[in-house]
Design a protein around this motif. Structure first.
Motif, short mmCIF file in Angstrom:
data_model
loop_
_atom_site.label_atom_id
_atom_site.label_comp_id
_atom_site.label_asym_id
_atom_site.label_seq_id
_atom_site.Cartn_x
_atom_site.Cartn_y
_atom_site.Cartn_z
N CYS A 90 0.53 -1.14 -0.11
CA CYS A 90 -0.03 0.15 0.08
C CYS A 90 0.65 0.79 -0.14
O CYS A 90 2.22 1.01 -0.08
CB CYS A 90 -0.83 -0.04 1.15
N GLY A 91 0.07 2.61 -0.57
CA GLY A 91 0.81 3.46 0.24
C GLY A 91 0.40 4.39 0.92
O GLY A 91 -0.51 4.17 1.21
N ALA A 92 1.29 4.77 2.06
CA ALA A 92 1.19 5.41 2.86
C ALA A 92 0.15 6.77 2.98
O ALA A 92 1.28 7.41 1.61
CB ALA A 92 2.16 5.61 4.58
N MET A 93 -0.47 7.14 3.58
CA MET A 93 -1.43 8.65 3.47
C MET A 93 -0.79 9.36 4.67
O MET A 93 -1.53 10.07 4.36
CB MET A 93 -3.07 8.25 3.33
N VAL A 94 0.13 8.92 5.43
CA VAL A 94 0.06 9.56 7.20
C VAL A 94 1.65 9.81 7.17
O VAL A 94 2.36 8.71 6.32
CB VAL A 94 -0.67 8.88 8.50
N LYS A 95 2.17 10.58 7.39
CA LYS A 95 3.57 10.90 7.12
C LYS A 95 3.99 9.75 9.17
O LYS A 95 3.44 9.30 9.43
CB LYS A 95 4.00 12.32 8.38
N GLY A 96 5.41 9.52 9.16
CA GLY A 96 6.13 8.89 10.06
C GLY A 96 5.94 6.98 9.79
O GLY A 96 5.86 6.42 10.31
N LEU A 97 5.74 7.11 8.57
CA LEU A 97 5.69 5.16 8.05
C LEU A 97 7.22 5.10 7.17
O LEU A 97 6.53 6.05 6.64
CB LEU A 97 4.36 4.83 7.16
N LYS A 98 7.45 4.06 7.25
CA LYS A 98 8.34 3.84 6.40
C LYS A 98 8.14 2.48 5.41
O LYS A 98 7.36 1.53 6.14
CB LYS A 98 10.03 3.57 7.00
N ILE A 99 9.21 2.60 4.74
CA ILE A 99 9.51 1.13 3.84
C ILE A 99 9.02 -0.01 4.52
O ILE A 99 10.23 -0.16 5.68
CB ILE A 99 10.33 1.59 1.95
N GLY A 100 8.58 -0.99 4.38
CA GLY A 100 8.08 -2.51 5.65
C GLY A 100 7.66 -2.26 6.66
O GLY A 100 7.63 -3.27 6.66
N ASP A 101 7.00 -1.16 7.25
CA ASP A 101 5.82 -0.67 8.12
C ASP A 101 4.41 -1.39 7.89
O ASP A 101 5.01 -1.91 6.58
CB ASP A 101 5.86 0.10 8.54
N LEU A 102 3.68 -1.39 8.69
CA LEU A 102 2.86 -2.62 8.26
C LEU A 102 1.42 -1.72 8.41
O LEU A 102 1.37 -1.05 9.66
CB LEU A 102 2.85 -3.74 9.04
N ILE A 103 0.53 -2.17 8.18
CA ILE A 103 -1.07 -1.47 7.37
C ILE A 103 -2.14 -2.90 8.35
O ILE A 103 -1.61 -3.03 7.59
CB ILE A 103 -1.11 -0.42 7.04
N ILE A 104 -2.71 -2.06 9.49
CA ILE A 104 -3.79 -3.66 9.43
C ILE A 104 -5.07 -2.26 9.29
O ILE A 104 -5.27 -1.30 10.11
CB ILE A 104 -3.73 -3.82 10.65
#
Length: 237
Positions: A90-104
């Motif tokens: 996915c593409g992050a739409m909030v700041k502070g997330l990096k490549i490889g972090d997870l979204i649930i």
């Protein structure tokens, strides 16, 4: 009607299934299973079935976007799937997330029309959310693995190259934390077909920060780490 595109036989697809859009990710997850067997390659829709800790698991490719993914999900259900987790990017739409972090995802917004209109036959919006048992299991296993994650609503877009700054501004203002292309359809079919669904998404880029777009090779380590989270969650439900 039986499945037309997935040529596996009844009994060759497990009740618990992981789906992904990238064939390389499907093969990487399947390699973790014990004795994985390729049960479908028709139309390039790879489906492997093996065991994880003694429990049958299938891993299937659903392609890109709702028309492809919903077709595959329907046919997996015909073949016996009862719980499906999408393991995507996915593409992050909030700041502070990096490549490889997870979204649930706790839910998935979508644009009415297309496949959704054909299923619902009315100009209404379905409540597209994952099954609580799978959501809970994914949170528990992610925390156990001590991997950084964000949890919240996402949007499933049907037009990758139409995600311009106005798209980001509009959806971010509504509390959306990421964008991808298949979860809303999966969650809707889960509700309509009485199936447990959920999703774990790897951040591969950001629409609000300059992270670049991670290649499959760059994501390989993160895919391996997150695969085990998905597998552990899936065998709990």
């Amino acid at each position: 009607m039986g499945p037309i595109h997935i040529k596996a036989k009844k009994g060759e697809v497990a009740e618990r299934v992981i789906v992904a859009g990238d064939p390389a990710r499907v093969e990487q997850v399947a390699s973790i299973l014990d004795n994985p067997v390729l049960v479908n390659r028709n139309r390039g829709l790879l489906v492997y079935t093996g065991n994880y800790k003694g429990i049958p698991i299938s891993v299937a490719m659903h392609g890109v976007g709702h028309p492809s993914s919903m077709l595959v999900i329907e046919e997996l259900i015909m073949l016996g799937a009862k719980a499906i987790i999408r393991f995507g990017t996915c593409g992050a739409m909030v700041k502070g997330l990096k490549i490889g972090d997870l979204i649930i995802p706790t839910g998935a917004a979508y644009h009415p029309g297309g496949a959704f209109y054909q299923y619902l036959r009315d100009n209404v919006c379905m409540a597209c959310s994952p099954h609580y048992e799978i959501l809970k299991a994914l949170v528990e296993e992610t925390e156990k693995a001590a991997v950084k994650y964000a949890i919240g609503p996402i949007v499933s877009s049907d037009a990758f190259y139409a995600e311009d700054p106005e798209f980001v501004k509009r959806w971010s203002s509504r509390g959306i934390i990421a964008v991808e292309m298949e979860c809303a359809g999966l969650f809707m079919l889960g509700a309509m077909r009485g199936m447990k669904t959920g999703a774990l998404l790897l951040v591969s880029d950001s629409l609000v920060e300059e992270l670049g777009f991670a290649t499959a090779e760059e994501l390989k380590y993160y895919v391996d780490r997150a695969s085990r989270i998905v597998l552990e969650a899936l065998i709990k439900v």
